[in-house]
Design a protein around this motif. Structure first.
Motif, PDB file in Angstrom:
ATOM      1  N   GLY E  34       0.724  -1.142  -0.078  1.00  0.00           N
ATOM      2  CA  GLY E  34      -0.080  -0.051   0.148  1.00  0.00           C
ATOM      3  C   GLY E  34       0.833   1.194  -0.100  1.00  0.00           C
ATOM      4  O   GLY E  34       2.050   1.116   0.285  1.00  0.00           O
ATOM      5  N   ALA E  35       0.102   2.364  -0.354  1.00  0.00           N
ATOM      6  CA  ALA E  35       0.959   3.664  -0.423  1.00  0.00           C
ATOM      7  C   ALA E  35       1.235   4.038   1.134  1.00  0.00           C
ATOM      8  O   ALA E  35       0.903   3.526   1.963  1.00  0.00           O
ATOM      9  N   ASN E  36       2.154   5.178   0.866  1.00  0.00           N
ATOM     10  CA  ASN E  36       2.721   5.671   2.175  1.00  0.00           C
ATOM     11  C   ASN E  36       1.296   6.484   2.840  1.00  0.00           C
ATOM     12  O   ASN E  36       0.663   6.927   2.249  1.00  0.00           O
ATOM     13  N   GLY E  37       1.151   5.915   4.215  1.00  0.00           N
ATOM     14  CA  GLY E  37       0.149   6.746   4.654  1.00  0.00           C
ATOM     15  C   GLY E  37      -1.369   5.649   4.862  1.00  0.00           C
ATOM     16  O   GLY E  37      -2.375   6.009   5.328  1.00  0.00           O
ATOM     17  N   GLU E 159       8.317  -3.602   6.590  1.00  0.00           N
ATOM     18  CA  GLU E 159       9.289  -3.001   5.870  1.00  0.00           C
ATOM     19  C   GLU E 159      10.700  -3.451   6.113  1.00  0.00           C
ATOM     20  O   GLU E 159      11.707  -2.863   6.485  1.00  0.00           O
ATOM     21  N   MET E 162      13.787  -2.405   4.418  1.00  0.00           N
ATOM     22  CA  MET E 162      14.355  -0.937   4.334  1.00  0.00           C
ATOM     23  C   MET E 162      15.654  -0.635   4.553  1.00  0.00           C
ATOM     24  O   MET E 162      16.304  -1.040   5.482  1.00  0.00           O
ATOM     25  N   GLY E 163      16.379   0.320   3.825  1.00  0.00           N
ATOM     26  CA  GLY E 163      17.628   0.343   4.017  1.00  0.00           C
ATOM     27  C   GLY E 163      18.817  -0.624   3.888  1.00  0.00           C
ATOM     28  O   GLY E 163      19.952  -0.394   4.423  1.00  0.00           O
ATOM     29  N   LEU E 164      18.222  -1.624   3.430  1.00  0.00           N
ATOM     30  CA  LEU E 164      19.263  -2.583   3.453  1.00  0.00           C
ATOM     31  C   LEU E 164      19.821  -2.751   1.875  1.00  0.00           C
ATOM     32  O   LEU E 164      19.297  -2.661   0.973  1.00  0.00           O
ATOM     33  N   PRO E 166      21.072  -4.510  -1.623  1.00  0.00           N
ATOM     34  CA  PRO E 166      20.414  -5.589  -2.359  1.00  0.00           C
ATOM     35  C   PRO E 166      20.771  -6.689  -1.886  1.00  0.00           C
ATOM     36  O   PRO E 166      19.899  -7.598  -1.937  1.00  0.00           O
ATOM     37  N   GLN E 191       7.380  -2.262   0.880  1.00  0.00           N
ATOM     38  CA  GLN E 191       7.389  -1.210  -0.334  1.00  0.00           C
ATOM     39  C   GLN E 191       8.102  -1.711  -1.426  1.00  0.00           C
ATOM     40  O   GLN E 191       7.639  -1.611  -2.628  1.00  0.00           O
ATOM     41  N   GLU E 228       0.618  -1.090 -12.036  1.00  0.00           N
ATOM     42  CA  GLU E 228       0.892   0.211 -12.249  1.00  0.00           C
ATOM     43  C   GLU E 228       1.038   1.006 -11.203  1.00  0.00           C
ATOM     44  O   GLU E 228       1.747   1.922 -11.021  1.00  0.00           O
ATOM     45  N   ALA E 229       0.044   0.772 -10.095  1.00  0.00           N
ATOM     46  CA  ALA E 229       0.071   1.696  -8.855  1.00  0.00           C
ATOM     47  C   ALA E 229       1.434   1.275  -7.921  1.00  0.00           C
ATOM     48  O   ALA E 229       1.304   2.276  -7.142  1.00  0.00           O
ATOM     49  N   TYR E 230       1.586   0.246  -7.919  1.00  0.00           N
ATOM     50  CA  TYR E 230       2.624  -0.261  -6.844  1.00  0.00           C
ATOM     51  C   TYR E 230       4.225  -0.975  -7.363  1.00  0.00           C
ATOM     52  O   TYR E 230       5.060  -0.734  -6.766  1.00  0.00           O
ATOM     53  N   LEU E 231       3.766  -1.482  -8.571  1.00  0.00           N
ATOM     54  CA  LEU E 231       5.176  -2.111  -9.094  1.00  0.00           C
ATOM     55  C   LEU E 231       6.080  -1.277  -9.982  1.00  0.00           C
ATOM     56  O   LEU E 231       7.127  -1.493 -10.265  1.00  0.00           O
ATOM     57  N   GLY E 232       5.058   0.004 -10.689  1.00  0.00           N
ATOM     58  CA  GLY E 232       5.693   0.743 -11.435  1.00  0.00           C
ATOM     59  C   GLY E 232       6.331   0.086 -12.835  1.00  0.00           C
ATOM     60  O   GLY E 232       7.190   0.636 -13.462  1.00  0.00           O
TER      61      GLY E 232
END
Ligand SMILES: Nc1ncnc2c1ncn2[C@@H]1O[C@H](COP(=O)(O)OP(=O)(O)OP(=O)(O)O)[C@@H](O)[C@H]1O
Ligand SMILES: Nc1ncnc2c1ncn2[C@@H]1O[C@H](COP(=O)(O)OP(=O)(O)OP(=O)(O)O)[C@@H](O)[C@H]1O
Ligand SMILES: [Mg+2]
Ligand SMILES: [Mg+2]
Lengths: 290, 357, 261, 318, 233
Positions: E34-37, E159, E162-164, E166, E191, E228-232
């Motif tokens: 899901g998106a931020n927030g 998440e 995050m910050g790891l 690859p 994310q 489209e919305a999450y995977l870009g």
């Protein structure tokens, strides 16, 4: 020479009292980052309850035990009724709560007990012990011994036991502490019980020297606070060293410089130390990164 | 109904002085009304606790004057609070009887201000008088940094010369201090010192007395009227307090007084009543409140009026009124009404007070 | 074009451990230089030294020809340096808008006395800053959160709020420490565009990011750190083929993925 | 035009100051009102230091002491007019704050607390011990300000109580106005920012050390003026004004009322000023009730009395 | 194993979860994107008990979870690696791990710690240093390792990548897969939706406090809306 020794003895006597009070701050601080300004009232209660129980005819050791137990209960009650309901409040609010609690306890004490000054007999008599031309009272040794014993106990607790670690974890990050299964409520209860008990013990040991009355709490809290901060708040080693250091500074200043400004000397030293060590002598430096 | 006001430090650092004062006043009002009041009029006492804070005392004094509309005020346990109340009382032209020691309160004389305790200066004089008789000329002094101690220290230093006494060591301690051996060691080591004086009140003097014993200083030891109560002997311990001399009032030695002593009846009555009511021994400070009340009610009765100005005039006309502290005779130039004879030199012997004479 | 920022042999140790050692590179205006490397390689520490949060143990930081090594952050900010943080550093009790406005501090500040007296000049300065901040919030997609207390925003929103605040300084050099952490692929692309836009306006950008797609897409130049030392440097294609980089950082599969992607 | 919080606060304050006297049955109420305003001034300074900049001080009474004794000493010893003595006190306080501020304000949290505590105690100790100059613990007298006579000359006759009520009220209004100006100004915002994160504040160009120092100096001036006004109206001063308890009282008032807002803090000053007067009916329970009120307010209205109540009233999320 | 029904939660007066229904079967990996927030973190906070639930039920292994205080939930088998890592910065790395196993006092603690060190060797290097000094990614590893020290039967990861780097992200996903084979269930908020869906069995899509879409992971990857919305892509 004997003069210096006498000043040092005086410093030990004063310092031991401060150290014992300062040690009382550490547990609650370590569990919640709050300096409990009602700590001095625990010391007062230790002395006053013991005096009353003793005056009512109980033998001194039993009276002291009752005082410590009762004060510990009061500490728990304070946590349950005042600190816990304020969970999540900003630290300044908590400080005001502890000050309010201190005023409340003081007010209650003058009703329950009285407004007179009291004392009870020293544990091993008043015959001074002579060393190299100077003298020290046996009770001073009791207080010093008490301070060292409490220090050792606390030090072992915080460094050797998982529960001690849990106390530190609770203040460091309450949320995470809950996530790893620490009952933070219990930790707080325990901290208040222990801190109050240590405070009361200080009162029991020190009263034959300092005397007690319903209003002595603030003075103890202030000096204990100063000692704890000099050493580094939260570290038992700091409380011990800080307390004794302030006692020594006061005695030596009174002896060699000016008895009027001996408290000033203590604070000047604190300011100087904090200038170079902003976390006190043994305080932990925060390691949060950006 | 006659409305009297009081502002007393029943809490705060001077609570152990203010507390017996407040209790004394309450007790006396009750007794007075039970006995029919003054000239048949009941007395109502409006009493506030100023906690020893001069600022609060001033507010309460204003309140007493403006809101409670009292005709006279008793109070000011300490000098600071007394000075605050004094200003208000003088402005409002209402008689005020202070319970504090400093000479500044009645010197220079202010029209509406009186006081019951001896001045600090008189206490010093009494002590030095005794020292002079004993032949001590070099003494050490250790005093508290609270109002009482500091004021005594200053007064004693200023009158010492009159008695040929030189102060060779002058030390202080904070009223909350736990150990004064450092200061006492310094005094002991001062060259030529013959006696030691410790003017102070509260727990400080008890601790000093114990430390004095601990260091085995052995020199004659003087305290002040600040510790003139049985409590002091208990706290310092009879052994440590043995031989301590101080100027006290008749109250402490009620049973030792001569039968024909004018103070004997007052002192005995007050002692009995107070101890029965509170279960604690009487002390000098409760006595001050007793005397203030006595002076005031006596004046109102004589004035036959509860007009402040009339009361004031009557107080000033008081003569030969025996209180617990001494026998009061006021005049337009003397609003203290006591002289040195009211002080009696006492010594602690075997845990009891004894008259020195 | 001449260098805007040049890092020369920078190093620091913590309790005997060399967190960064002898790292040098340079950044020109409008250029996006990425610093990548395994966790604990020293990227954030490097940023902290450049921005004055830590005082370097060795080496120099040169900004527009001036040696600014160890200079206080607020002085560096005056010289055009601005940054975001890997561990969020927001002002939680202020609104998102006020957070962004603080970025205008250098432009809006004036004598305290003027502020105390509420002189019209002081008020006008504050208003101008506010208008600018609103525009910036819109640019990072937070216009709807403007009046909310920053402490109440979600992690991803805060990351963007920090970018807005950093942009408010109108920096010459912008240091971004993992700006896309906590954002999904689509949100990351938005940030991409934003960064590219900023760079296009002539700002030199220094970027730390673990999202390799993003790094490969927008970097002009990549510096690779490992154990505090620079192990490789070059354009994205070169770096992503470097075996040492693949072994230490990208992992075989991922590395190939991006090299072809 | 919509009313800003600043105008609203000032209007509320002004209305309270102007209208309450209509309900005053006696001069005693003027006295309490004047005390409230004096405390309000000190507490407004705490709002700037603690509420905006997040720095605590347990020694601000020291500055009040300097302000108070300046009014007592300068006229007596150097023949300065009392009004100028207020300015002198403020200047001395500012100077002291400026000199010690930088090293002290590097400290954080309780360490800052103990350092400021020490500072306050040092000031109190000097006032207490330098007896020849200050009269020691028994205090000393303060000369009349003389403004009342001036007003009388202009045809405005006020009783002593009335004068001090309105005069202190006026000073408080000015003080509040300044503090409110500061809040939304660039400096105010920077102060509040460094409260949130010092590192971030530094990197956006805020000179944190300097700004903290400014807040410290400004709040010291507030405390000093409050001390001066207290001394002048009491015409008598003791070292208690610089004492530890007075420092604690200032902090408590501010936090109790809501240290983040000027009106809140003044409200807190009101509570702690009025409470002892109201509590006299409880006689010996007074202290217990006072302690209890402090605890209960902080438990149930943790943002402070006023902000919490207003928040509930508006039904709005912060 | 874990069932959430009609879950609502609020911060102050603002409701951020408006009735969430979600289910995790034993041994599954389920991911929430899901998106931020959107409220993902809030959902996990509700599950671990540090966020009050205003209505709705959470059932874990047949037991109603809402009344269970947060600190008891680990004993029930629920461990979380929270957003923002939430490590004990003032304690050492080793102490952090030991506190992860606060509930246990047996020999397995040492073994688990060895496992953690094997998984993230850098933690072993730094075991006696204050955790606050670690780099962001190292702290993230520590948070994950600490959660595993609690011997969960159900792991909640907020998440974790995050910050790891690859290479470590890939490793974390391997670990999640690996512990599934040991029977541990995982609820994963990510994310990096693509990576998460690749290892997940099922997924949920969350938008502004509602679940708007759910299904098997491979279906979601293929779903154009998601792409489209999450995977870009
Ligand atoms: N203040 C400090 N105290 C102790 N060690 C530190 C400190 N700052 C950095 N380090 C150490 O320096 C090394 C580099 O850390 P740094 O945060 O720069 O890594 P990084 O490259 O940003 O990693 P990540 O990608 O995980 O954010 C780490 O091993 C860290 O433990
Ligand atoms: N402490 C808080 N107080 C008030 N509102 C909050 C708080 N924390 C989060 N919120 C709000 O709740 C909503 C959900 O936030 P949450 O953190 O659960 O989102 P998220 O899906 O985890 O987002 P992200 O991907 O950015 O981490 C957001 O609108 C956020 O602003
Ligand atoms: Mg980093
Ligand atoms: Mg989240």
């Amino acid at each position: 020479m004997s003069e210096l020794l006498q000043f040092l003895f005086s410093g030990v006597t004063i310092g031991a009292v401060y150290a014992l009070v300062a040690l009382g701050f550490t547990i609650i601080y370590n569990a919640s980052d709050v300096v409990n300004f009602a700590q001095g009232e625990f010391v007062m209660l230790g002395g006053m309850i013991t005096w009353f129980a003793h005056a009512a005819g109980l033998p001194l050791p039993l009276a002291a035990l009752i005082a410590i137990a009762a004060t510990a209960c009061l500490g728990v009650a304070m946590n349950k009724l005042m600190i816990e309901p304020a969970r999540g409040a900003p630290v300044v609010s908590l400080i005001i709560i502890t000050i309010g609690a201190s005023i409340f306890i003081e007010g209650a004490a003058q009703l329950v007990f009285d407004k007179q000054i009291h004392s009870f007999p020293a544990f091993s008599g008043d015959a001074p012990i002579r060393v190299g031309g100077a003298t020290i009272l046996p009770q001073s040794l009791w207080v010093t011994g008490g301070a060292i014993a409490v220090f050792v106990g606390l030090w072992l607790f915080f460094t050797r036991t998982l529960l001690g670690r849990a106390v530190l974890a609770t203040s460091n990050n309450r949320l995470a502490a809950q996530l790893v299964g620490i009952n933070t409520t219990f930790v707080m209860t325990l901290s208040f019980a222990l801190s109050a008990a240590i405070g009361a013990l200080a009162g029991v040991l020190a009263t034959p020297i300092t005397l007690t009355s319903y209003g002595v709490g603030i003075g103890f809290a202030l000096k204990g606070f100063a000692g704890a901060m000099l050493g580094g708040m939260g570290n038992p080693k700091g409380a011990l060293v800080g307390g004794f250091a302030i006692g020594m500074i006061e005695a030596l200043t009174a002896g060699y410089l000016s008895s009027q400004y001996k408290d000033a000397a203590a604070f000047v030293v604190i300011l100087a130390v904090l200038f170079f060590l902003p976390q006190g002598l043994f305080g932990r430096t925060s390691t949060d990164r950006v | 109904e006659i409305r009297l006001g009081a502002s007393i430090s029943a809490t705060g650092p001077a609570a152990f002085l203010g507390d017996p004062e407040a209790k004394t006043l309450e007790m006396l009002v009750e007794a007075l009304n039970a006995a029919g009041g003054i000239n048949g009029e009941d007395v109502k006492l409006v009493m506030y606790d100023d906690g020893g804070d001069p600022n609060k005392a001033r507010t309460f004094a204003t309140r007493l004057v403006e809101d409670d509309e009292v005709v006279a005020i008793i109070g000011g346990t300490s000098t600071g609070t007394s000075m605050s109340i004094l200003a208000i009382a003088e402005d409002a032209e209402i008689p005020f009887i202070s319970l504090a020691g400093a000479i500044d309160i009645i010197d220079p004389v202010k029209p509406y201000t009186f006081k019951t305790p001896h001045t600090d200066r008189m206490a010093c004089q009494k002590i030095f008088e005794d020292m002079k008789t004993q032949g001590y000329t070099k003494i050490g002094m250790i005093s508290g940094t609270d109002g009482f101690g500091a004021s005594m220290q200053a007064q004693c230093k200023s009158v010492a010369g009159d008695y040929g006494v030189e102060i060779v060591a002058d030390e202080t301690y904070d009223p909350k201090d736990a150990d004064m051996t450092a200061q006492l060691t310094k005094i002991r080591n001062a060259p030529g010192v013959q006696a030691v004086l410790n003017p102070g009140f509260g727990q400080g003097p008890s601790i000093v007395t114990r430390n004095y014993k601990q260091l085995d200083i052995g020199l004659p030891f003087y305290q002040s009227h600040g510790v003139a109560s049985d409590g002091f002997i208990q706290l310092a311990g009879a052994e440590a307090a043995e031989g301590v001399r101080l100027p006290g009032t008749a109250l402490l030695v009620a049973d030792l007084l001569a039968e024909d002593d004018v103070q004997k009846p007052v002192v005995t009555a007050y002692k009995a009543a107070f101890e029965a009511k509170t279960g604690t021994p009487v002390g000098t400070f409760g006595g001050y409140a007793h005397d203030a009340f006595l002076i005031l009610t006596d004046a109102i009765a004589r004035a036959g009026s509860s007009e402040p100005a009339a009361i004031r005039d009557a107080i000033e006309a008081t003569s030969g009124l025996a209180g617990t502290t001494g026998v009061y005779t006021f005049s337009s130039t003397d609003h203290l009404g006591l002289d040195l004879s009211a002080f009696r030199m006492l010594e602690i012997r075997g845990g009891k007070w004894a008259l020195v004479e | 074009m001449s260098d805007l920022l040049s890092i020369e042999g920078l190093g620091i140790t913590f309790g005997g451990v060399r967190a960064v050692h002898d790292v040098s590179f340079r950044v020109r205006p409008g250029e996006i230089v990425s610093v990548i490397g395994p966790n604990g390689a020293g990227k954030t520490t490097l940023f902290n030294m450049i921005s004055g949060v830590y005082r370097p143990g060795a080496g120099r930081v040169v900004l527009e020809g001036e040696d600014v090594t160890g200079m206080e952050p607020h002085l560096l900010a005056r010289r055009g340096m601005s940054r975001t943080f890997q561990n969020l550093q927001i002002f939680p009790s202020m609104t998102a808008l006020e957070n962004a406005v603080t970025g205008y501090h250098l432009q809006e500040r004036g004598p305290v006395l003027a502020d105390l007296l509420g002189l019209p000049g002081a008020r006008a300065r504050a208003r101008r800053a506010e208008a600018g901040a609103r525009a910036l919030l819109a640019r990072v997609g937070l216009e709807r959160a403007a009046e909310r207390a920053a402490g109440n925003l979600s992690y991803g929103s805060l990351k963007r709020l920090e970018i807005a605040r950093a942009l408010a300084l109108k920096p010459k050099v912008l240091l971004l420490d993992e700006p896309a952490a906590g954002c999904n692929a689509v949100e990351t692309e938005e940030i991409d565009h934003l960064i590219a836009e900023v760079a296009a306006s002539g700002v030199a950008i220094l970027l730390v990011e673990h999202d390799m797609k993003m790094v490969m897409r927008i970097s002009n130049h990549i510096v690779v750190l490992d154990h505090g030392e620079k192990i490789a440097e070059g354009d994205p294609a070169t770096v992503s083929r470097n075996p040492a980089v693949i072994a230490a950082y990208l992992g075989v599969e991922e590395g190939q993925d991006h090299a072809h992607g | 035009m919509k009313m800003t919080p600043k105008t609203a606060t000032l209007l509320v304050l002004a209305a309270l100051i102007a209208l309450t006297p209509f309900f005053f049955p006696s001069g005693y109420y003027y006295r309490v009102g004047a005390l409230l305003f004096v405390n309000g001034i000190a507490v407004t300074g705490m709002v700037i230091l603690t509420g905006y900049a997040g720095q605590i001080s347990l020694g601000h009474a020291g500055f009040a002491g300097i302000g108070a004794y300046a009014c007592a000493l300068a006229p007596v010893h150097w023949g300065l007019h009392p009004a100028l003595a207020v300015v002198l006190g403020a200047a001395l306080s500012a100077l002291l704050a400026f000199l010690v501020g930088r090293p002290i304000l590097r400290l954080k949290g309780y360490y800052l607390g103990v350092a400021t505590l020490g500072l306050g105690i040092l000031v109190a100790m000097v006032l207490n011990n330098e007896r020849q100059l200050t009269g020691g613990p028994d205090g000393m007298e303060v000369p009349e300000l003389g403004l009342r006579a001036v007003l009388k000359g202009w045809g405005l006759t006020l009783s002593n109580g009335e004068f001090w009520y309105f005069f202190c009220g006026l000073v408080l209004l000015v003080g509040a106005w300044l503090a409110l100006n500061l809040y939304a100004s660039p400096t105010g915002r920077a102060l509040r920012a460094l409260h949130g994160s010092e590192v971030a504040a530094r990197t956006v160009g805020i000179d944190v050390a300097r700004l903290k120092l400014q807040a410290f100096v400004i709040s010291a001036v507030y405390a000093s003026v409050s001390g001066s006004l207290l001394a002048l109206q009491n015409k008598f001063v003791t070292p208690d004004v610089a004492g530890f308890m007075h420092s604690i009282e200032m902090v408590t008032m501010a936090v109790l009322g809501g240290v983040g807002s000027v009106l809140g803090a003044i409200f807190g000053a009101g509570i702690l000023t009025l409470l002892p007067q109201v509590l006299t009916v409880f006689a010996e329970y007074e202290q217990m009730v006072l302690g209890l009120v402090m605890v209960l307010v902080m438990i149930f209205l943790r943002e402070g009395l006023l902000p919490s109540v207003l928040g509930k009233f508006r039904g709005k999320d912060e | 194993m874990l069932t959430v029904e009609g879950l609502r939660s609020r911060y102050g007066r603002i409701e951020v979860l408006h009735g969430i229904d979600l289910e995790v079967q034993s041994g599954e990996i389920v991911t929430v994107v899901g998106a931020n927030g959107a409220g993902k973190t809030t959902l996990l906070r509700c599950l671990s008990g540090v966020q009050p639930v205003s209505s709705g039920t959470i059932t874990f292994r047949g037991e109603a979870l809402v009344p269970v205080p947060a600190y008891r939930r680990l004993a029930r088998g629920l461990a979380q690696s929270p957003e923002g890592r939430q490590i004990f910065t003032n304690l050492t790395v080793e102490e952090n791990l030991r506190l992860g196993a606060f509930l246990f006092a047996d020999d397995r603690v040492e073994k688990d710690m060895d496992d953690a060190f094997r998984m993230f060797p850098v933690l072993k290097e730094k075991r006696n240093l204050a955790a606050g000094g670690l780099s962001g990614g190292q702290q993230q590893m520590l948070a994950m390792a600490r959660a595993l020290m609690g011997r969960p039967s159900c792991l909640l990861l907020d998440e974790p990548s995050m910050g790891l780097a690859p290479i470590i992200v890939a490793q974390i996903f391997e670990v999640v897969k690996g512990i599934r084979d040991l029977g541990v269930t995982t609820l994963l908020v990510e994310q990096n939706a693509f990576g998460a869906l690749k290892i997940a069995d099922r997924g949920y899509v969350m938008e502004t406090g509602h679940i708007t879409l759910s299904g098997a992971a491979e279906e979601l990857i293929a779903d154009p809306r998601i792409r489209e919305a999450y995977l870009g892509i």
